[in-house]
Design a protein around this motif. Structure first.
Motif: not given
Length: 817
Positions: A428-444
């Motif tokens: 599984l993978n989750t990703n949150k990316t903002g238009s300002d380029g900041l992101y957070g990514n998790n993998v399981a």
């Protein structure tokens, strides 16, 4: 740990488990029926019978076969449009058979009989569609896709079903259109099949194809449905347009009204995959959150009430549960309220206008399983940016500032069945990316492995995180558990740990850092009834918890639990637990600092009466007694929960719940000043009351009233403690505190809704709601005094009407032709 994993893994080898199956041949129906009461005699005669039901649980109350007075015969047939199911269910006393009305999908925890059928259209013991109807005519449906046990009871499709009452039985018919199913494009179909009946008065469930509930899951014991030929999967295309209107009324204020419209789409990309999309999403009628006074170090987690995110969500929950818990994908992150930082405003500024809830622009979801048993789930959502209008107090000039950019969220779940019918590996993978380029990514990564006889289970989980805005270091957590699954005595051993860099809260929910836990559990359960005992189980669990990096012990504990039920359907529980002196690393709100908490002993006792009676109740008492406290403190925690249910008739029921908590001399964080951390001592009193009223006109129309009132008061002693490096506390001057910590928290939520399912898949909801909320320092008030003050506030009244209408492309096309 690596060698331990390799040694355990070598235990497992690959032999496909043989299953005993029953066979039934479907018969073609030449004239497609239209349900309007009971199916015609001609149609009944074209349905083939399947009899001889077998008990699923408990194992041996009446042997293996259904009692003769409850004899059940089920039928199946088909044509080019649908599968047809019929059943005749005998009952020794039909006049006293329970027939309580309930809302759609509420078909298990209700005082009514239930008939269900499951169709595994790929005959893979992995995916199935389930359809249910109660003796009161309430329908429900379920879908399972992916790893064993991931049943989605929030799945909703369109099928039709009716019931009829006879002198010595009740009967039913179901029409399940092919558009409600997914099946392969083959000339000759071979489907898995099972029928079942829940007999409420016996508190037992029987099935057609035998199931050993101590060994396998229900749908792993399917029978076989043959004889279906020359049918084609239809175009699965559904449109769900909606319109909604609402008005807000408040004394002394101008009324505000709004009108919205939008549409959801469900489209079958193939015979195996479905696309769900929401255009102009609107969730204005979702239920209130159960907000509480939160004095702890972590945010409160709320349940998801938005149907788009709950339906088909099981594929995204594979990495949840156990090993630290939490939610790898916490859908409430999508569209959650934006927090405003202290650095947003200058000294002479104020926020003039701000909607802290970002607008959800669109959502898309794809789910399905390939012919190679690879289950795939993909979800994507976009929220608009959030701007604040800020006003200068001197010049009255206004400026606009973005406090959250446009954000894209996506989740991917891949789960492959392998080795045998029960084992799977998932990524599984989750990703949150903002238009300002900041992101957070998790993998399981999750491996859920069983031996061929399903005697043992080994579960392995590994997670990684990359959140540059919070931490430049990648984070990691993992865990492993081994469980014995059969027999009276069973055991489980496990370990899990998380480093100090792991972050999951960009698109998930997880609270632990620098933490690891070792646990061992042994349990005993009776597999057959024994005297007055219907069921009995107990367990003894030991756990040792430490920091991940330095291996410092946080605490160790023991828990002994007992659960049993009697022949008169009374349920009892008795749990006892001990917890050592604890180094609490969470409460100081600073990494690598801890506060010492005294050892404690816990007792939990509970009793639940027979749920089949018109009046039933459940009582649970929980007590924590602490020992060897500092400063002559008398730290204690008492909780009592009482719930009652009264059924005035099959149409009218009333449920009352009351929860009371009393905490004495609790010690908690108050504030940090530079490197100094201060704690306060407080008494906490909490009362929560819930009322749930239901009145049913019939199985398709009802009125529901829900009322929740939650009050909590935290009253502090006028003493402050500074935290020492060794976790002990030193008394300090209370005047150092720059705020009054006393808290009186009260919230009132009222929902009254009328719901009418006027056509298959289409409904109308008329809703009235109000909410009152206050938080102040008036701790001299008790529950009733605080409630009086709450009603002094001006109430806002909201009325809304929403109409959802289902358009089936296949029916639309037939009308045109």
């Amino acid at each position: 740990m690596r060698y331990l994993f390799l040694s355990v893994f070598l235990i497992f080898h690959v032999i496909i488990q043989a299953q005993v199956r029953k066979n039934l041949e479907a018969s073609p129906i030449k004239n497609p029926p239209v349900i309007d009461g009971i199916l015609s005699e001609e149609i009944w005669n074209n349905l083939n019978p399947a009899t001889d039901f077998t008990l699923i649980w408990p194992e041996t109350r009446h042997g293996n076969k259904i009692p003769v007075e409850f004899n059940t015969t089920a039928y199946v047939g088909y044509d080019h449009n649908a599968i047809y199911i019929g059943a005749i269910l005998n009952h020794p006393n039909p006049d006293k058979m329970p027939k309580q009305f309930s809302q759609r999908d509420d078909i298990w925890n209700v005082n009514a009989e239930t008939f269900f059928v499951t169709l595994n259209t790929y005959n893979d013991d992995l995916n199935f569609f389930g359809f249910q109807i109660t003796s009161a005519g309430t329908v429900g449906d379920v879908y399972s896709s992916g790893p064993i046990g991931s049943d989605d009871f929030l799945y909703d499709t369109v099928f039709d079903a009716k019931v009829h009452y006879n002198s010595d039985s009740w009967s039913l018919e179901m029409v399940i259109p092919y558009s409600a199913l997914r099946f392969p494009e083959k000339e000759v179909q071979l489907w898995g099949l099972n029928f079942g009946r829940k007999i409420q008065s016996l508190d037992e469930t029987y099935v057609w194809s035998p199931v050993n509930a101590n060994e396998l899951k229900y749908h792993e014991y399917n029978g076989t449905l043959t004889g279906i030929e020359n049918i084609s999967p239809p175009i699965r295309l559904f449109f769900y347009p909606y319109v909604q209107s609402s008005i807000n009324l408040q004394k002394g204020a101008r009324s505000a009204s709004s009108y919205t419209a939008g549409m959801d789409i469900k489209y079958g990309l193939s015979s195996s995959f479905t696309l769900d999309a929401s255009l102009i999403p609107d969730f204005g009628q979702v239920a209130f959150d159960n907000v509480e006074l939160n004095l702890g170090p972590f945010e409160q987690q709320f349940s998801e009430n938005r149907a788009f995110f709950t339906e088909g969500a099981t594929l995204f929950e594979i990495a949840d549960g156990g090993m630290g818990g939490g939610s790898f994908f916490y859908s409430r992150r999508i569209g959650e309220k934006v927090s405003v930082g202290d650095d947003l405003l200058d000294d002479d500024e104020q926020i003039y206008n701000l909607d802290r809830t970002p607008q959800l622009l669109n959502t898309v979801k794809v789910t399905g399983t390939t012919s190679k048993n690879l289950s795939i789930g993909f979800l994507n959502a976009i929220t608009n940016k959030v701007d604040a209008e800020i006003e200068n107090l001197s010049s009255y000039e206004r400026r606009r500032q973005t406090i959250q950019p446009l954000v894209n969220y996506n989740v991917l779940s891949l789960s492959q069945q392998l080795l045998n019918d029960y084992s799977s590996v998932s990524l599984l993978n989750t990703n949150k990316t903002g238009s300002d380029g900041l992101y957070g990514n998790n993998v399981a990564f999750v491996a859920d492995l069983f031996d061929d006889n399903r005697d043992f289970n080994i579960k392995i989980k590994a997670f990684g995180s990359k959140t540059p805005k919070n931490n430049n270091d990648n984070g990691f957590r993992s865990g492993i558990s081994l469980s014995e699954l059969k027999g009276n005595f069973r055991y489980n051993i496990s370990w899990w740990g998380v480093d100090k860099h792991y972050k999951q809260n960009e698109l998930g929910y997880f609270n632990f850092i620098d933490h690891q836990s070792y646990a061992a559990r042994i349990s005993y359960q009776i597999l057959n009834e024994y005297g007055f005992l219907r069921k009995y189980s107990n367990y003894l669990r030991f756990n040792d918890t430490r920091t991940f990096h330095s291996f410092d012990r946080k605490f160790w504990g023991l828990r002994f639990g007992n659960d049993f039920s009697t022949q008169n359907l009374m349920v009892f529980e008795a749990d006892f637990a001990y917890k050592s002196i604890t180094k609490n690393f969470d409460e100081p709100r600073v990494y690598n600092r801890f506060v010492l908490e005294p050892e404690n002993f816990q007792v939990k006792l509970g009793v639940q009466s027979n749920k089949n009676k018109d009046f039933s109740y459940k009582i649970q008492w929980n007590n924590f007694a602490y020992f060897n406290e500092d400063y002559d403190e008398n730290w204690s925690r008492n909780r009592i929960n009482v719930s009652t249910l009264y059924r005035f008739s099959e149409q009218f029921s009333l449920s009352l719940k009351s929860n009371h908590l009393q905490v004495t001399d609790d010690v908690g964080f108050l504030q940090s000043i530079n490197d100094d951390i201060y704690f306060g001592r407080r008494d906490i009193r909490t009362v929560e009351n819930n009322i749930d009223f239901n009145y049913f006109f019939d199985s398709k129309k009802w009125i529901n009233l829900k009322l929740r009132n939650y009050w909590s008061r935290a009253k502090y002693d006028h003493i402050l403690f500074s935290l020492n490096e060794n976790g002990e506390r030193t008394p300090s001057d209370f005047s150092l505190l720059d705020f009054d910590p006393d808290t009186n928290f009260n919230i009132w939520n009222l929902d009254i809704n009328f719901e009418w399912w006027f056509a298959p898949g289409s409904n109308l909801v008329l809703l009235y709601r109000n909410q009152l909320f206050s938080r102040d320092n008036t701790t001299e008030l008790d529950y009733f005094g605080s409630l009086d003050n709450l009603f002094d506030q001006t109430t806002q009244h909201q009325f809304s009407l929403r109409i959802n209408y289902l358009i089936d492309f296949n029916r639309l096309r037939k009308k045109k032709t």
